[in-house]
Design a protein around this motif. Structure first.
Motif, PDB file in Angstrom:
ATOM      1  N   LYS A 153      -1.278 -27.193 -30.621  1.00  0.00           N
ATOM      2  CA  LYS A 153      -0.972 -26.561 -31.906  1.00  0.00           C
ATOM      3  C   LYS A 153      -2.152 -26.701 -32.866  1.00  0.00           C
ATOM      4  O   LYS A 153      -2.495 -25.775 -33.587  1.00  0.00           O
ATOM      5  CB  LYS A 153       0.235 -27.246 -32.566  1.00  0.00           C
ATOM      6  CG  LYS A 153       1.568 -26.909 -31.938  1.00  0.00           C
ATOM      7  CD  LYS A 153       2.675 -27.562 -32.754  1.00  0.00           C
ATOM      8  CE  LYS A 153       3.990 -27.569 -32.011  1.00  0.00           C
ATOM      9  NZ  LYS A 153       5.043 -28.261 -32.757  1.00  0.00           N
ATOM     10  N   LYS A 154      -2.746 -27.878 -32.843  1.00  0.00           N
ATOM     11  CA  LYS A 154      -3.820 -28.150 -33.790  1.00  0.00           C
ATOM     12  C   LYS A 154      -5.031 -27.259 -33.495  1.00  0.00           C
ATOM     13  O   LYS A 154      -5.631 -26.699 -34.411  1.00  0.00           O
ATOM     14  CB  LYS A 154      -4.217 -29.627 -33.703  1.00  0.00           C
ATOM     15  CG  LYS A 154      -4.802 -30.141 -34.983  1.00  0.00           C
ATOM     16  CD  LYS A 154      -5.108 -31.613 -34.914  1.00  0.00           C
ATOM     17  CE  LYS A 154      -6.004 -32.010 -36.076  1.00  0.00           C
ATOM     18  NZ  LYS A 154      -6.495 -33.373 -35.949  1.00  0.00           N
ATOM     19  N   SER A 155      -5.353 -27.125 -32.217  1.00  0.00           N
ATOM     20  CA  SER A 155      -6.546 -26.322 -31.913  1.00  0.00           C
ATOM     21  C   SER A 155      -6.274 -24.838 -32.203  1.00  0.00           C
ATOM     22  O   SER A 155      -7.162 -24.107 -32.612  1.00  0.00           O
ATOM     23  CB  SER A 155      -7.026 -26.546 -30.484  1.00  0.00           C
ATOM     24  OG  SER A 155      -6.099 -26.032 -29.578  1.00  0.00           O
TER      25      SER A 155
ATOM     26  N   ASN B 256      -6.730 -24.529 -35.909  1.00  0.00           N
ATOM     27  CA  ASN B 256      -8.150 -24.586 -36.269  1.00  0.00           C
ATOM     28  C   ASN B 256      -8.853 -23.280 -35.946  1.00  0.00           C
ATOM     29  O   ASN B 256      -9.765 -22.859 -36.654  1.00  0.00           O
ATOM     30  CB  ASN B 256      -8.843 -25.744 -35.549  1.00  0.00           C
ATOM     31  CG  ASN B 256      -8.400 -27.083 -36.114  1.00  0.00           C
ATOM     32  OD1 ASN B 256      -7.802 -27.142 -37.194  1.00  0.00           O
ATOM     33  ND2 ASN B 256      -8.670 -28.154 -35.387  1.00  0.00           N
ATOM     34  N   ALA B 257      -8.408 -22.651 -34.835  1.00  0.00           N
ATOM     35  CA  ALA B 257      -9.040 -21.399 -34.416  1.00  0.00           C
ATOM     36  C   ALA B 257      -8.634 -20.262 -35.352  1.00  0.00           C
ATOM     37  O   ALA B 257      -9.402 -19.325 -35.569  1.00  0.00           O
ATOM     38  CB  ALA B 257      -8.641 -21.070 -32.987  1.00  0.00           C
TER      39      ALA B 257
END
Lengths: 336, 265
Positions: free
Chosen positions: A329-331, A334-335
């Motif tokens: 989820k975090k990446s 961030n994307a």
């Protein structure tokens, strides 16, 4: 440093790419170059050409070593909550923590050969991979924590010092780090026994009882006798091993006898006797039936050790899944 | 209560909190969900037990100058060492808060408990770095670095759980709802804490609570977890009235010292 590292399973071929030379040079010629390099004491590195057998042998040995560190946390962990003083508790906890760290270095060293940690852990949990049989013996008294440090770590150090000179670079370098910590482990074990041997008659008896139970299993740690050791000759030729099982076992015995004498403890071997001619101790016979039974899974704690590892792994599954899901989820965020 | 007596009880409690929580965390060693967490939990346990040793040693020295009437005394001669205090007191003489003694539970429970304690422990230790008592100040200066890491570790995991999978969210919220009732005691001062706060030796717990509450709100928001309402709060640990869990933990911890009295280990 304590960041979790959770990898997706990586196919083994992508982890360690083979050198492109084999497609140009025939294997026989590669093998002879490889052996020349080994003979010249040059380290083999992950991207160098190596015989399949060498790779396989190393993965087996390094992962077995890593598993031993991890399973080895259990018998000592059994006494962390009962250590008899805050100082002893701290030292023991630090020691068991070191073992987890050693497991990590070793899994990393094995990964350079193309086998991922998840795969190695699966092999341990399925019973396909072995770990040192010594950890299938129970820790019944506090003196056992002393005996493990003194004898088990002492025997392990004999092997590990040798492995600092092993031909595979990442393994040798992991061993240099590990050896520094292991010598502290051995001293802490011996220190426990010094205190017990100076203590009350009950404490002395506790120390002797621990030596009685741990002596022979410690000698078994060096593996089968050279004449019965299936992997030994090739490992010596490839300089994965530098000394034979029997040589190392003899050095260990020669060193340990005087340490037992200093403690006022008796080694449980009626045949143990100094031999002027050979300048070594003569000693009795290992019970190879017991050795083979424990390897086959019939030691006192084999089932418990594997059950504990499987439970930790199964109970931790949702934790690892959560970490992966969150990282995903975090990446994505961030994307975006 | 005199300042010395208050200081004894205070250092004893600080030691008990760290020791009991360190012991609980150490139970993960060899059984963690992933190898890196075995290492992290052992590391945190080592910090906490190290802090406990500092506090208990100091408590023994303070006590030797002054023997408080509130505690059973006289077992171990004039100066009780860290081990006398850790291994030879029964559960009624331990004065840690109840939160730290609860069983480790699953990993969500361990993380939530650590988080609730760490978020209290950090501002407490930070405040103690300005204590008028030099020893407490010195212990706190070292502890602040450690506890900063503890809070970072527990916060990061709480966010992973809260914002991870449905299962991890559910487990974290359940642990939070269940453990919330043990947080009231952290901020209810006893007489010793009031005496030392007046003397500038220890912070006012109301001030610590403000920071705790802000940290809790910030991390729970990121974790998408719901802060439970303040309802009935458990208490008693500070007076030596514990849950049923502390006794068995101490029985295990103290077994050798109790079975073989007076010997060196």
């Amino acid at each position: 440093m304590y960041k979790i590292s959770l990898r997706e399973r990586v196919p083994s071929t992508t982890l360690a790419t083979r050198n492109t030379f084999p497609y140009i040079m025939p294997d026989s010629q590669q093998e002879s170059l490889f052996q020349q390099k080994v003979d010249a004491e040059q380290k083999i590195e992950p991207r160098d050409w190596m015989p399949d057998g060498y790779r396989k042998n190393l993965v087996r040995q390094i992962s077995q070593h890593a598993h031993s560190e991890i399973v080895g946390m259990l018998p000592e962990g059994n006494w962390i909550t009962r250590a008899p003083s805050l100082r002893r508790k701290t030292i023991l906890l630090a020691k068991v923590q070191d073992e987890a760290g050693h497991g990590l270095y070793l899994y990393s060293a094995a990964e350079t050969l193309g086998t991922g940690r998840d795969e190695m852990v699966d092999q341990l949990l399925s019973g396909a991979a072995k770990y040192s049989s010594i950890f299938n013996y129970p820790t019944l008294t506090w003196a056992d924590i002393g005996a493990i440090g003194w004898l088990v770590d002492g025997a392990a150090i004999m092997n590990q010092v040798m492995l600092c000179r092993t031909s595979y670079g990442p393994y040798a370098r992991a061993m240099v780090r590990i050896c520094k910590e292991e010598s502290f482990h051995q001293r802490q074990g011996y220190d426990i026994l010094i205190t017990l041997s100076k203590g009350t008659p009950e404490q002395k008896a506790m120390a002797q009882d621990a030596l009685d139970r741990w002596w022979w299993p410690s000698l078994m740690m060096f593996g089968p006798s050279d004449k019965d050791s299936p992997h030994s000759a090739q490992s010596l030729k490839w300089k994965i091993k530098r000394q034979s099982n029997d040589e190392l076992r003899q050095i260990f015995i020669d060193r340990t006898v005087s340490q037992a004498e200093f403690l006022g403890l008796k080694i449980p071997d009626p045949k143990l006797k100094w031999n002027e001619a050979t300048q070594h101790y003569d000693w009795g016979e290992i019970d190879w039936t017991e050795f083979n039974e424990v390897i086959r899974g019939n030691g006192p704690c084999n089932a418990e050790r594997m059950a504990a590892r499987r439970k930790a792994h199964a109970d931790g599954a949702w934790v690892r899944e959560a970490a992966l899901a969150y990282a995903g989820k975090k990446s994505k965020r961030n994307a975006a | 209560m005199s300042e010395q007596e208050a200081l004894f009880r205070y250092t004893l409690r600080m030691g008990d909190n760290s020791l009991v929580l360190g012991h609980r965390n150490s139970e993960w060693c060899g059984h963690g969900p992933v190898l890196e967490e075995d290492i992290a939990q052992a590391n945190i346990a080592l910090d906490l037990i190290g802090q406990a040793r500092n506090y208990l040693t100091y408590a023994g020295e303070v006590e030797a100058k002054f023997r408080p009437s509130a505690l059973p005394t006289g077992q171990a001669g004039p100066l009780r060492t860290e081990d006398d205090l850790a291994y030879l007191r029964g559960e009624r003489e331990y004065i840690n808060v109840q939160l730290v003694e609860l069983p480790k539970g699953d990993y969500a429970r361990t993380i939530v408990r650590s988080f609730l304690f760490d978020a209290f422990h950090l501002p407490l230790q930070q405040a103690l770095t300005t204590s008028k008592d030099e020893r407490l100040k010195g212990i706190a200066e070292k502890a602040v670095k450690e506890v900063t890491y503890h809070l970072r570790h527990s916060s990061e995991w709480l966010v992973r759980f809260g914002d991870g999978t449905e299962e991890s969210h559910r487990r974290a919220q359940e642990a939070l709802d269940d453990l919330w009732r043990y947080t009231g005691e952290l901020f209810t001062p006893d007489e010793a804490e009031e005496v030392l706060a007046k003397a500038g030796i220890a912070p006012k717990l109301a001030d610590v609570k403000q920071e705790w509450s802000a940290t809790v709100d910030r991390v729970l928001k990121e974790a998408t977890l719901k802060r439970p309402a303040d309802g009935w709060m458990a208490s008693g640990g500070k007076k030596g009235i514990h849950t049923e869990h502390l006794g068995p933990m101490l029985a295990e911890m103290q077994t050798l010292q109790r079975s073989y009295p007076g010997v060196e280990w």
